[in-house]
Design an enzyme around this catalytic site. Structure first.
Site, short mmCIF file in Angstrom:
data_model
loop_
_atom_site.label_atom_id
_atom_site.label_comp_id
_atom_site.label_asym_id
_atom_site.label_seq_id
_atom_site.Cartn_x
_atom_site.Cartn_y
_atom_site.Cartn_z
CB CYS A 2 -0.92 0.02 1.22
SG CYS A 2 -2.01 -1.42 1.35
N GLY A 28 -0.94 0.75 -4.96
CA GLY A 28 -2.25 0.19 -4.65
C GLY A 28 -3.31 0.74 -5.56
CG ASN A 101 3.06 -0.30 2.92
OD1 ASN A 101 2.56 -1.30 2.42
ND2 ASN A 101 4.27 0.12 2.62
N GLY A 102 1.76 -2.71 5.09
CA GLY A 102 2.46 -3.85 5.64
C GLY A 102 1.51 -4.97 6.00
CE1 TYR A 257 5.90 -5.73 -10.95
CE2 TYR A 257 4.91 -5.72 -8.77
CZ TYR A 257 4.78 -5.75 -10.13
OH TYR A 257 3.53 -5.81 -10.70
#
Length: 504
Positions: A2, A28, A101-102, A257
């Site tokens: 995210c 996201g 985020n995570g 990526y």
């Protein structure tokens, strides 16, 4: 994976948060949300969809205030319901909104503890709501009407003691300001910047440096592993280490990526790291087959371009753009359902025949996860007239699930799981397959920085938090399987499906 952002400013932040989220959109594409604060009242807008689709003028004018946080999301083990769009909010104590985020690897234990001991109800399947409630409970322990930055840091210390896994978060506390914090391993990225105005200092916290720079802020530094930073309503900055034993292990897949090439994460240029990945890959190709018959190097857009350019340069070969990408198709390895993934590849890419016809082509990709995309792209190259199709990955084989916030599939759906390079090459239809060595990937990513270790768990199976059990991996495997995702789409209980799966 995210994207998160938080801003404390001297003027309205709604447009800045929107612009920041569009820059972070690559992190996201499932949902987006913004919450702002004015006169001790929150203003929230969130829904499924891209940033541009979630926020219209009528929504933006209602997002009042000089302080706010934002989030772009794609689901990990949860569903894609709009109920799980972030930021989340709890009214006690003080009123707190959080974007995360995570992934918490002990989410089930925490959820049970929150209910039985803290008397808190979790209304979604999102571990982000759990993280928010843990923070709220720790702040509740202060038990006083007015809190200080030291009280907030003490609460973050409690979060670190209870939560396991990866988390970078921004939390807005009504009447106080915004606190941003990062897990003790620093797995997920978090950076902050400052902007001086005639009215005073303004601060921003975000997942990537591109969001900081694009909004005109000066980058100060990354939030350290285990550290919390707090900016109050007057623009005063505070920072404190809140973890007992911080240990820096940033996720290496960010550089391979996820992150934008123009980002700098933990002092490492993503662009430069991908250049070094390409050089290392070229050296391996030269080492394995110095008398190769490759005619041209072609990247699979977009993230492999930087590495592919360096491969062509090192091998003294032609570099050509052989595929045209439709930019309005989401990333395929996180799409639910194999049928949808297969359909999307042909929609996403189209081959330029003249770059393939009669040539031995070397295709470069950043990584291979399921192999669905790789197989179809190789077939597209053959259909375009390629004589031979070689395939190289700038990353090592992905053999293990990522448990720290990247929705890689269940282990049995990973192409490289329990397969040799030769078997993989046969499955995807390549005449030759070359993977980057993990040691070379780590060296390429590190560059001249002093980071000793990265989270390489999806390549090595070494989970840096040391708290990932086989039971957790088994449950996560089925939660991320296509069968579980299909059950969620039908409205069935995934817990019941998992129990049935385990029983059989």
């Amino acid at each position: 994976m995210c994207g998160i952002i938080g801003i404390v400013a001297k003027s309205t932040v709604n447009q800045a948060l929107y612009d920041g989220l569009t820059v972070l959109q690559h992190r996201g594409q499932d949902a987006a949300g913004i919450v702002t604060c004015a006169d001790e009242r929150l203003y929230l807008r969130k829904d499924n969809g891209l940033v541009r689709d979630v926020f219209h003028t009528r929504h933006m004018i209602r997002l009042h205030g000089n302080m706010g946080i934002g989030h772009v999301r794609y689901p990990t083990a949860g569903c894609s319901s709009s109920a799980e769009a972030q930021p989340f909010y709890v009214n006690s104590p003080y009123g707190i909104a959080l974007a995360h985020n995570g992934n918490l690897t002990n989410a089930d234990v925490l959820k049970n503890d929150l209910f039985r001991e803290d008397l808190r109800h979790i209304n979604t399947n999102s571990d982000s709501e759990i993280l928010l409630n843990v923070l709220a409970h720790e702040l509740q322990q202060v038990a006083k009407l007015k809190i200080t930055e030291q009280d907030i840091f003490k609460a973050i210390k409690g979060v670190h003691e209870r939560c396991q896994g990866a988390y970078a978060a921004v939390a807005m506390i009504i009447g106080y300001g915004i606190v941003a914090f990062r897990d003790p391993q620093g797995i997920r990225p978090l950076i902050f910047g400052k902007r001086e105005t005639p009215q005073g200092n303004e601060y921003i916290m975000a997942s990537e440096s591109v969001a900081v720079r694009s909004l005109g802020f000066e980058i100060l530094r990354d939030v350290l592993p285990g550290e919390a930073i707090f900016v109050d309503l007057e623009g005063n900055f505070h920072a404190q280490q809140c973890a007992a034993k911080p240990d820096h292990n940033p996720c290496i897949f960010e550089y391979v990526y996820f992150a934008r090439p123009d980002s700098i994460i933990d002092g490492i240029s993503v662009y430069k790291a991908r250049q070094r990945m390409g050089k290392a890959l070229a050296r391996k190709i030269q080492r394995l087959k110095s008398n190769h018959d490759i005619d041209v190097v072609i990247p699979i857009p977009d993230t492999s371009r930087t590495a592919a350019l360096e491969v062509a340069k090192e091998l003294k070969l032609k570099y050509r753009e052989g595929f045209v990408k439709n930019r309005y198709i989401p990333r395929t390895f996180i799409m639910p359902g194999q049928a949808m993934r297969k359909k999307s590849v042909r929609q996403k890419l189209n081959a330029i025949d003249l770059e393939f016809k009669g040539k031995n082509v070397l295709l470069i990709d950043d990584s291979i996860v399921r192999g669905t995309t790789s197989k179809q792209i190789i077939q597209m190259a053959r259909d375009a007239g390629a004589k031979k199709v070689y395939f190289a990955s700038a990353a090592p084989p992905v053999r293990y699930p990522n448990v720290y916030g990247i929705d890689m599939p269940s282990v049995k759906e990973l192409l490289a799981y329990q397969r040799t390079d030769e078997q993989i090459a046969h499955i995807i239809g390549a005449d030759w397959l070359i993977y980057q060595d993990l040691e070379d990937l780590v060296k390429a990513t590190r560059g001249k920085q002093e980071i000793e270790k990265f989270d390489t768990s999806c390549f090595s199976g070494d989970y840096v938090t040391g708290t990932v059990s086989q039971k957790y991996l088994s449950e996560l495997e089925y939660q991320r399987s296509d069968a579980a995702k299909a059950a969620r789409e039908k409205g069935e209980s995934v817990v019941e499906v998992i129990e049935l799966h385990n029983a059989t």
